[in-house]
Design an enzyme around this catalytic site. Structure first.
Site, PDB file in Angstrom:
ATOM      1  N   PRO A  14      76.416  15.724  62.021  1.00  9.92           N
ATOM      2  CA  PRO A  14      75.288  16.775  61.490  1.00  9.92           C
ATOM      3  C   PRO A  14      74.019  16.356  61.485  1.00  9.92           C
ATOM      4  O   PRO A  14      72.988  16.884  60.924  1.00  9.92           O
ATOM      5  CB  PRO A  14      75.903  17.109  60.180  1.00  9.92           C
ATOM      6  CG  PRO A  14      76.150  15.624  59.610  1.00  9.92           C
ATOM      7  CD  PRO A  14      77.148  15.056  60.934  1.00  9.92           C
ATOM      8  N   GLU A  15      73.864  15.134  62.170  1.00  8.03           N
ATOM      9  CA  GLU A  15      72.217  14.613  61.886  1.00  8.03           C
ATOM     10  C   GLU A  15      71.297  15.703  62.482  1.00  8.03           C
ATOM     11  O   GLU A  15      70.243  15.450  61.541  1.00  8.03           O
ATOM     12  CB  GLU A  15      72.341  13.392  62.817  1.00  8.03           C
ATOM     13  CG  GLU A  15      73.109  12.304  62.324  1.00  8.03           C
ATOM     14  CD  GLU A  15      74.386  12.037  62.792  1.00  8.03           C
ATOM     15  OE1 GLU A  15      75.130  11.129  62.957  1.00  8.03           O
ATOM     16  OE2 GLU A  15      75.119  13.023  63.166  1.00  8.03           O
TER      17      GLU A  15
END
Length: 257
Positions: free
Chosen positions: A137-138
């Site tokens: 999810p960065e």
């Protein structure tokens, strides 16, 4: 064996060293203390002649949610050199499983996200419970999943890697298995028994054969076909001289009579 108050629990069961990330209230997020403890435990297990296989798992509901909030503050507020020191420590953790002589197995229940997904997939094998989730999810916070990208790209196709990294949507364990991110998915209620069986099976394998196989597999990553075959030939000669192989050949020949 470590105590319950530690960020990492270490116990040995026969030839198996089990390393448990022990920050369940933080979803086993990686902070400096946990990263340092995990690296030390991995090295110690690799140096222990009684250990045949190493398992990495998470306490509580999740495997690992990635970087701790304190690490994110370091990223946001730290200078260049402070951030460089921070990423060097994490990079070393991702490199260690491949450098080790012994097989390292990730036992994933719950969520393995961001750096936690990188840690799981950096291991030689990944066994996942049916309810596990994997994801990167960065980019949702403007961050680049840079180090984990190198690991992901060695496991899945370019198109799948781009989708996972840029759309940043978590995927279920079954989908992770389908695309090659994990080795096997088992029902949640059978996970503990399946994990024990897999670790016991690996612990029974010839240590020298496993070590040499692992070394050749990863060493040939950047080789052309002919160079890889020749490297295999050289290692084959070495393997023939090990006690494990000589004993195995004798057993095979005696059984064939």
């Amino acid at each position: 064996m470590t105590g319950e108050g530690e960020v990492l629990l270490v116990r040995r069961e026969g030839g198996v060293a089990r390393l448990t990330l022990n920050r369940p209230d933080k979803r086993n997020a990686l902070d400096a203390a946990l990263i340092a403890a995990l690296k030390a435990a991995l090295r110690a297990a690799d140096d222990d002649p009684e250990v045949r296989v190493v398992a990495v798992e998470g306490a509580g509901r999740d495997f690992c949610s990635g970087a701790d909030l304190s690490a994110l503050r370091t990223i946001a507020e730290g200078g260049v050199m402070e951030n460089l020191d921070d990423v060097e420590g994490l990079a070393e953790l991702f490199l260690l499983p491949r450098r080790m002589r012994k097989p390292v197995v990730a036992l994933v229940r719950g969520r393995a996200l961001a750096g936690g997904c990188g840690l799981a997939t950096a291991c030689d094998l990944v066994l996942a419970a049916e309810g596990a989730q994997f994801g990167y999810p960065e980019v949702k916070i403007g961050f680049v999943p840079a180090m984990v990208m190198a690991i992901l790209r060695r496991n899945v196709s370019e198109k799948r890697a781009f989708d996972l990294l840029v759309r940043a949507q978590p995927i279920a364990a079954a989908e992770a298995e389908r695309i090659g991110l994990v080795n096997r998915v088992v029902p949640d209620d059978a996970f503990a028994a399946e994990a024990d069986a897999l670790l016991a099976e690996l612990a029974e394998r010839s240590p020298s054969a496993v070590q040499l196989t692992k070394r050749l597999l990863y060493h040939s990553d950047a080789m052309g076909f002919e160079a890889a075959v020749r490297a295999g030939a050289d290692l084959n000669v070495l393997a023939r001289m090990t006690e494990d192989m000589q004993a195995g050949v004798r057993r095979f020949l005696e059984g064939a009579r």
